[in-house]
Motif scaffolding. Structure first.
Motif, PDB file in Angstrom:
ATOM      1  N   GLU A 686      99.033  69.364  42.655  1.00  0.00           N
ATOM      2  CA  GLU A 686      99.771  70.292  41.787  1.00  0.00           C
ATOM      3  C   GLU A 686     100.790  71.080  42.602  1.00  0.00           C
ATOM      4  N   SER A 732      96.887  63.491  37.566  1.00  0.00           N
ATOM      5  CA  SER A 732      96.335  64.475  36.634  1.00  0.00           C
ATOM      6  C   SER A 732      95.147  63.921  35.850  1.00  0.00           C
ATOM      7  N   ALA A 748      95.804  71.584  35.458  1.00  0.00           N
ATOM      8  CA  ALA A 748      96.620  70.363  35.385  1.00  0.00           C
ATOM      9  C   ALA A 748      97.488  70.373  34.136  1.00  0.00           C
ATOM     10  N   VAL A 751     100.452  72.611  34.739  1.00  0.00           N
ATOM     11  CA  VAL A 751     101.435  71.988  35.632  1.00  0.00           C
ATOM     12  C   VAL A 751     102.191  70.877  34.905  1.00  0.00           C
TER      13      VAL A 751
END
Length: 965
Positions: A686, A732, A748, A751
């Protein structure tokens, strides 16, 4: 080069069953989310709401982006007023005057290029918060439009001359009202976000007033005059045409060699001239030779007899202009019919003879040939020269023929009385504008062309013998000579008042029948469209001077330089700060597109097949000023890019909270990762992708500001496809499907949304339709993408995460390559030992799930250690980076005995093929007789085969060593 990216099956449209297998959390209580069926029902409801608006379609309900939605999206933008300048955020306006396409035109790739580039600029600066104005409009295109209407009337059996001028112009206006909007509607189809409420036409009342005002002011300053001059004359159109409207083509013709006897000499005293147009000899006023040419020095100063003119004599002169190497080294000077001869005659004070009527027939100067068509006269003249023994020879010759761009007929250089603008004083100011930095030309290499043309500028012929256009504001006095008595005025009433004051109340006047060159009105475009000469107009005060003029490099001096000169002259300001020049669009082989070659690509057909976004993105990848080769391969590649974006959006929507979960969405949208602390809290993948995004925003913003659009497009493409889609989305899935960690999954999701939304913003100026559609698919949009703020630059970056994730990528690629080399079944999970230093192991081991998922390792049998494993000699060794290695046990991947047999057979076959290639190369007859490219190809194949044999032997030796061990 067309950009292409690897396909990703994981981003393709997937069935719900497949997603359930990938993501057990979707059905588990631990996930604290609705069951998959409930989520799908909720999304169907959201999709229904979107469909009700009849504007946007979500990736949740559409397999791919539907190009037919583009027109609906465009109409929605326009209905919301987004195309108009918005002063809400203040700032300097960003203004572009659209190069006005001909009102007769239909969309071609040149239009698509300028619309794409200008719309990219406009959308970028609009998102940057600047009040943005893109002024659209069309040009009345004097010659082109008149031709179209004349052809239409001819189909009805009516000639233009059968009508009065007023009747004909009425017909043209009727045509314009019916068909004149075609080109602007097609420009809309390309996504042009210009302010259509400010659309202009060069014959609009206000723009026409500006044209008259410009003419009057220039005349009052002594910069407009009337005179006879050599111009490009179109016999069919019966008008002068500009240099831009003349196209040269190489065509087969003849070079005629003719005797010119020397007056007072013997029968052997003659000079032979070579000409491609013998019919112009009746306009000869001199014979010229180079002063250094000793062949003819004895004749200089004497007289020559022009053939078939009943003994007319012309002087034989010497001039350095004559090339002694061309033809016979003798040049006939016909200043009434050749541009170079005209300038020589003006320089030397020679008379000028015109032998041609305006319809292309010869006049009385040609004697017995009077009334004959110019080409008919050429054949008859040569026949007569042969009879009189004055013809030496005729030989084939490739001619450079000037043809009318509009009518196609051969253009004739002809002396004609026209109106001219004295250009030198105007050009001086335009030159200083670039020298002083007030005007920047991009790319800067075109400054030389600009400077050269302005330094060597000729007076501009601005009159045209047409009925459609801006009538020249000059009135003549009935009964007086035109050259001596004329009145320049803004209106007929003003002209009559001036005439009555000078000649009495009974005076009669009539207006000059000619119209102004279309380029004259176009030269005023940047300020006439904003209200000039009325300086109190709000648009003029707010938006002039404009910011950028974008156009093709081929009209740098025909239009751009004239706008600069007129802008400085009439407003005191350079009309724009930047000139951005694009190149021509060619076919995939680099050839100019033409109907003759059958290689024309229609933008509307392209949009139908590939979508507007793919076409725009393809066109944007060129470099300023350089021609772009357009191919279906490029378009196909960028259509795939559109699909990749769509599928990424689909993936996100399927893996983000439900629209009804307001608090979850509030949390997602609130996470901006714009502080050092928020970035440092992120796990390695990330942190890496957010850092990459922040780097991308800086680079792309800089590229936009520098007008490096191709660079910006490639940077976005590479990051989205290479980093985000192929790496982070795949990464992810370990958080979303396999971790069981709600915090990791939520992080996740944040992001994914943060990076994807910013990618859409960066990409929107290039691909406005698919990006807006995707933007609207996500809930809680407070504004349209096209007016959303541009991403902030100089956001925090963790460069350590880039190096660390690159190490992880290298390790994954190394494992994937080994699996491919040993043909390991795709579904088979293998074990691995990861060997690294303690600091590397610390961050690599934390991403065990990522490593296992993307390398297809058995997560239960992945060991992290600082030393090589005991079975290292029976494993494939991978060095991913300094301090990071991997050992993959062979037994996990292949049946070693079977692999040894397979490679042995393969090696034997490869050796036979190699031996055959070597035998051919050892054959002296093959090497000497075969074409060079064939021999070179065989050598290359032999070299490749030798390399493959070496690699196969090494692998075989390694396998055999493991068997023996």
């Amino acid at each position: 080069m067309a950009l292409a990216g690897p396909s990703s099956a994981l981003l393709s449209s997937s069935s719900s069953a497949c997603l359930r297998r990938l993501n057990p959390l979707l059905l588990s209580a631990a996930g604290r989310r609705p069951a998959w069926g409930q989520r799908r029902a909720a999304r169907r409801f959201c999709a229904a709401v979107a469909a009700e608006k009849d504007v946007f379609t979500s990736p949740e309900v559409a397999k791919s982006f539907d190009f037919t939605n583009e027109e609906r999206i465009y109409k929605w933008w326009e209905s919301q007023g987004f195309f108009k300048p918005n002063f809400e955020h203040g700032g300097d306006p960003f203004v572009i005057p659209m190069p006005p396409p001909n009102v007769t035109g239909s969309l071609h790739m040149g239009h698509a290029m300028f619309v794409t580039l200008e719309d990219i600029m406009v959308r970028y600066f609009r998102m940057k918060g600047r009040p943005t104005l893109w002024i659209p409009g069309t040009d009345h295109a004097g010659i082109a439009t008149q031709l179209v209407v004349e052809k239409m009337l001819a189909a009805e059996g009516v000639k233009r001359t059968d009508l009065t001028r007023e009747e004909f112009t009425k017909k043209v206006w009727e045509w314009k009202e019916k068909y004149g909007g075609t080109i602007t509607n097609q420009i809309r189809r390309l996504g042009a976000s210009c302010d259509w409420s400010r659309e202009r036409f060069t014959l609009d009342e206000q723009l026409s007033r500006a044209v008259v005002e410009a003419f009057v002011r220039l005349h009052d300053k002594g910069l407009i005059y009337q005179g006879s001059y050599l111009v490009n004359w179109s016999p069919n159109l019966q008008t002068a045409v500009s240099d831009l409207e003349v196209e040269y083509s190489e065509e087969p013709g003849n070079l005629y060699f003719i005797k010119y006897r020397v007056a007072g000499g013997t029968r052997d005293d003659f000079m032979t001239i070579a000409t491609t147009r013998p019919e112009t000899l009746f306009g000869d006023v001199a014979i010229a030779v180079n002063p250094q040419d000793k062949r003819y020095s004895q004749y200089v100063g004497k007289l020559a007899i022009v053939p078939l003119t009943f003994g007319r004599h012309v002087p034989i002169i010497a001039d350095r202009y004559v090339d002694p190497e061309f033809g016979t080294g003798v040049l006939k000077i016909s200043p009434g019919h050749d541009h170079n001869d005209y300038h020589i005659a003006r320089k030397l004070g020679l008379p000028i003879l015109n032998v041609m009527n305006k319809d292309g027939t010869l006049n009385d100067v040609a004697g017995l040939y009077s009334g004959m068509d110019r080409f008919e006269a050429r054949e008859k003249l040569w026949s007569d020269l042969v009879e009189t023994n004055l013809a030496v020879k005729k030989e084939p010759y490739t001619l450079r023929v000037p043809r009318s761009q509009r009518g196609g007929e051969v253009i004739e250089p002809l002396i004609s009385k026209q109106w001219f603008v004295t250009m030198e004083p105007l050009a001086e100011k335009a030159l200083r504008a670039v020298e002083s930095g007030q005007l920047t030309i991009l790319p800067d290499r075109f400054e030389k062309i600009y400077n050269h043309w302005l330094t060597n500028i000729k007076d501009w012929c601005i009159s045209r013998q047409l009925w459609w256009g801006h009538r020249i504001p000059v009135w003549y006095i009935v009964g007086k000579k035109c050259e001596e008595d004329y009145i320049v005025a803004r209106t007929e009433e003003e002209a009559l008042a001036k005439a009555q004051e000078k000649y009495g109340k009974s005076v009669e006047i009539y207006q000059d029948p000619d119209v102004l060159d279309t380029w004259f009105s176009s030269a005023l475009w940047p300020f006439s469209t904003l209200g000039w000469p009325d300086l109190s107009k709000e648009d003029y005060k707010h938006f002039y001077p404009s910011t950028v003029l974008e156009t093709g490099h081929d009209i740098l001096f025909f239009w751009v330089a004239r706008m600069v000169m007129m802008g400085i002259e009439f407003t005191g300001s350079v009309p724009f700060s930047y000139v951005y020049l694009h190149g021509l669009i060619r076919d995939s082989e680099g050839r100019k597109m033409s109907k003759t070659l059958g290689n024309v690509i229609d933008p509307l057909d392209t949009i139908k097949d590939y979508g507007t976004d793919a076409l725009r993105f393809t066109l944007s990848l060129g470099t300023a000023g350089q021609d772009l080769n357009l191919s279906t391969e490029r378009l196909t590649s960028n259509k795939a890019f559109t699909n990749k974006l769509w599928n990424a959006g689909k993936f996100l929507l399927q893996n983000l909270p439900d629209r009804s979960d307001v608090s979850a969405w509030d949390d997602l949208i609130a996470n901006k990762f714009n502080t050092e602390a928020s970035l440092q809290e992120l796990p390695l993948p990330e942190c890496w992708v957010v850092t990459g995004l922040h780097e991308l925003i800086d680079k792309v913003s800089t590229s936009y500001d520098k007008f490096f659009f191709g660079d910006a497009a490639r940077e976005i493409y590479d990051f989205f496809w290479g980093d985000f889609a192929d790496w982070y989305i795949e990464t992810s899935k370990t958080r979303l499907y396999h971790s069981g960690d709600k915090l990791a999954a939520a992080r996740a999701q944040s992001v994914l949304l943060y990076v994807f939304e910013n990618i859409l913003k960066l990409l929107h100026p290039f691909m406005p339709f698919v990006t807006e559609e995707l933007w609207q698919a996500f809930p809680y949009r407070k504004q349209a993408l096209m007016v959303a703020p541009w991403p902030t630059t100089d956001l925090p970056k963790d460069f350590r995460s880039i190096k660390r994730f690159q190490n992880l990528q290298s390790l994954i690629r190394g494992i994937r390559n080994v699996r491919a080399e040993y043909s390991v079944e795709p579904a088979k999970r293998i074990s691995a030992s990861i060997v690294a230093t303690a600091d590397v192991l610390e961050y690599v081991s934390k991403e065990k799930q990522v490593l296992a998922l993307l390398s297809k390792l058995d997560g239960q049998n992945v060991n992290f250690t600082e030393s090589a494993p005991g079975d290292a000699n029976q494993s494939v060794h991978i060095v991913a980076d300094e301090g990071l290695e991997a050992y993959l046990p062979l037994a996990d991947m292949v049946d070693v005995s079977e692999e040894v047999k397979r490679l042995s057979k393969r090696l034997s076959k490869m050796q036979s093929e190699y031996d055959a290639l070597v035998a051919r190369l050892n054959s002296q007859s093959f090497v000497e007789k075969a074409p060079e490219e064939i021999v070179r190809g065989v050598r290359e194949k032999a070299s490749e085969a030798e390399e493959k044999i070496s690699l196969t032997k090494n692998r075989l030796a390694f396998l055999q060593s493991t068997v023996s061990t």
